[in-house]
Structure formats: C-alpha cells, structure tokens
Write an enzyme that holds these catalytic residues in place. Sequence first.
Site, mmCIF file in Angstrom:
data_model
loop_
_atom_site.group_PDB
_atom_site.id
_atom_site.type_symbol
_atom_site.label_atom_id
_atom_site.label_comp_id
_atom_site.label_asym_id
_atom_site.label_seq_id
_atom_site.Cartn_x
_atom_site.Cartn_y
_atom_site.Cartn_z
ATOM 1 N N GLY A 7 0.915 -1.032 0.011
ATOM 2 C CA GLY A 7 0.003 -0.021 -0.060
ATOM 3 C C GLY A 7 0.927 1.137 -0.152
ATOM 4 N N ALA A 8 1.354 1.350 -1.132
ATOM 5 C CA ALA A 8 2.547 2.762 -1.058
ATOM 6 C C ALA A 8 1.837 3.998 -1.575
ATOM 7 C CB ALA A 8 3.425 2.296 -2.230
ATOM 8 N N ALA A 10 0.348 7.723 0.284
ATOM 9 C CA ALA A 10 1.058 8.707 0.969
ATOM 10 C C ALA A 10 1.962 8.371 2.344
ATOM 11 C CB ALA A 10 -0.006 9.756 1.651
ATOM 12 N N LYS A 205 -5.599 8.368 19.431
ATOM 13 C CA LYS A 205 -5.700 8.762 18.096
ATOM 14 C C LYS A 205 -7.148 8.461 17.459
ATOM 15 C CE LYS A 205 -3.801 8.369 13.317
ATOM 16 N NZ LYS A 205 -2.898 7.376 12.564
ATOM 17 N N SER A 274 -9.216 13.090 6.811
ATOM 18 C CA SER A 274 -9.358 11.949 5.649
ATOM 19 C C SER A 274 -10.457 11.460 4.988
ATOM 20 C CB SER A 274 -8.396 10.724 6.215
ATOM 21 O OG SER A 274 -9.081 10.267 7.232
#
Length: 326
Positions: A7-8, A10, A205, A274
């Site tokens: 999963g390349a 960001a 988070k 997001s």
Amino acid sequence: MKICIFGAGAIGGYMAAKLAQAGADVSLVARGPHLAAMREKGLTLIEHDRDPVTAPVRASDDPAEFGTQDYVIVTLKAHSVPPVVSRMQPLIGEQTTIVSGVNGIPWWYFHKIGGPLEGTRLESVDPGNAQWDGFGPDRVLGCVVYPAAEVSAPGIIKHVEGNRFSLGEPDGSKSERALALSSVLGAAGLKAPVRPQLRDEIWVKLWGNLSFNPISALTLATLDVLCTDTGTREVARRMMVEAQEIAEKLGVRFPISVERRIDAGAAVGAHRTSMLQDLDAGRPMEIDALVGSVQELGRVTGTPTPTIDTVLALTKLRAKLAGLYT
C-alpha cells in the site's frame, strides 16, 4: 532485513522513501500511475526543510515478485485489507512479521489482551475473519501512524508533518522483532518507539478519527471550524465520552481530557480530514474501522453509544448516496 510495504500511498510511500534513502532493502506493492512513475523515475520525497530527493525503488503490483519478507508493513485503508489478504501470501514465510499500520481499532485488538474477551473477533474491521485466519494473530506487530503526507503526483510524496510510527506487541513485550524494526526505522530518520501499552495510543488517536472524520464528512467543515463551533464541538465531545467509557472498560488509560483532545484538533487549523478528502475524491471512506468498530465494541462491553449510533447512521447514508459505501 527484507521489508515490503503493501500500500504505497502517502504514508507507505513516505516510509518507503525514507527507508530507501537509508539503503534499506525495501520493496513496494502499488498500482496504477503511481506504480508506473516509481518504476520509471523512482520515488521522490519532498520534505519542507530539504530539497526533493529521489531514490530508486523496487515496486510492483505483483507481490510474488518479491518473495518471502521479514516484515510486511500494511499501510492500506482498513477496508482495503481483507480483500487482499490472499494476494499477500507470497510475501509471508514462517518468520514473517505483519506490521499493521492501519487506522481505527485493529483486527488483532483482543489477541493476548487476557481476560474474558481474549480472542474476540471484530466483524466491523475483519469481516469473515479474513486477517485473523489469513495472517494469524501471532504474526502481528501493532503500529500507530502519526505522520501526515500526500501523493502530490504519481511517484512523488509530499511530507506534511510528523515522523513517528509507534510500535507495540499485542502482549506489551519489547520483543526482538519490534526492537529490530524500531532500529531500522530509526536509522532512516523515523521515530519508532516500542510501547508497552500501544492500545492506549490507539484510542487517543481514534478519539479524533471517530468524531472529527464523520462530522467533517457530514458538514464539509475543516477541523478548526468543527472543533470551535458550539454545536459540532458538543457532538464530538459526546462521541468521545462514549468511546472513553468503552475503552476504560477494556483497561485503557487516557493521558489527556476530552476537552484537551478537541482543543488539539482545533489547533491543527483548516485541515480537511481524511474522510472528507475521500468523500471529495469519490473514494470509499473508513467508516467501519473508525466509527463502526467503536459501536461494535459498545455492544461487546454493554456500553450505550447513542451519539455514535446517530452519527454513524448519518455518515453511512451520506456515503451510500455518494456511491461510496455498500
């Protein structure tokens, strides 16, 4: 040490670029124009205090090209992981560690937690036990991701802020595999502390992701607005209070108050969450991992979640009407 980042985008791209610049043996699983650009020109990282740096990387859409890895670091959106577990199998050997750098409540949450909930599975984040059965919980090393980055163009990662990837074993131990990965990430200029209580960080988070993300998708407001508007701030506060009651029943300790957590969100400024970015871009949103999972944990712990239930229902319908949730 062989590391594959699955999963390349960001975050995965940022980590891969730092590792590649440090000379680590890193490969990337990617797709589309981003993959094509990395193959042709390498992976470029733009950091605010440095000139852009391009490093050659090994990238493919076929994991079988890379063979068995020591670490597979998963940086996909949560809902994207279960469908690709079978594709990851060529990367996994007897000693492979799966590093789960995914937002929300992780699928392995109740592995080695002890007590009556030991081994509980969460359908909202791991439908059909795809990850539990396909990876095996003993392989997992937890990771809480803090950096902010974006793919500014195919093959180009822009780092916005932060460089910490907190690591933690489900049983809280400082294992050799956790310390070894921490050392490699540290050598690449990243902070990777090994935490004995990673679940506490997961919840701090998640507090923001649980509340700020869906509220922003419903209102289109940036963080500074939704955290200071009287009405939306109160909705976020109630969601956080409900989540805190659930988490504390599970043994979690929060180092800050709800009000301070919301103030910290406001201090970020005019940031689009997001979930709002995904809505604008027509991408599926992480609704189940960030909000549905907390609702499910409310049922597991016998904790009412009226505000979370309401916001979740509205967000699901908003996403369905946009064709982004089924």
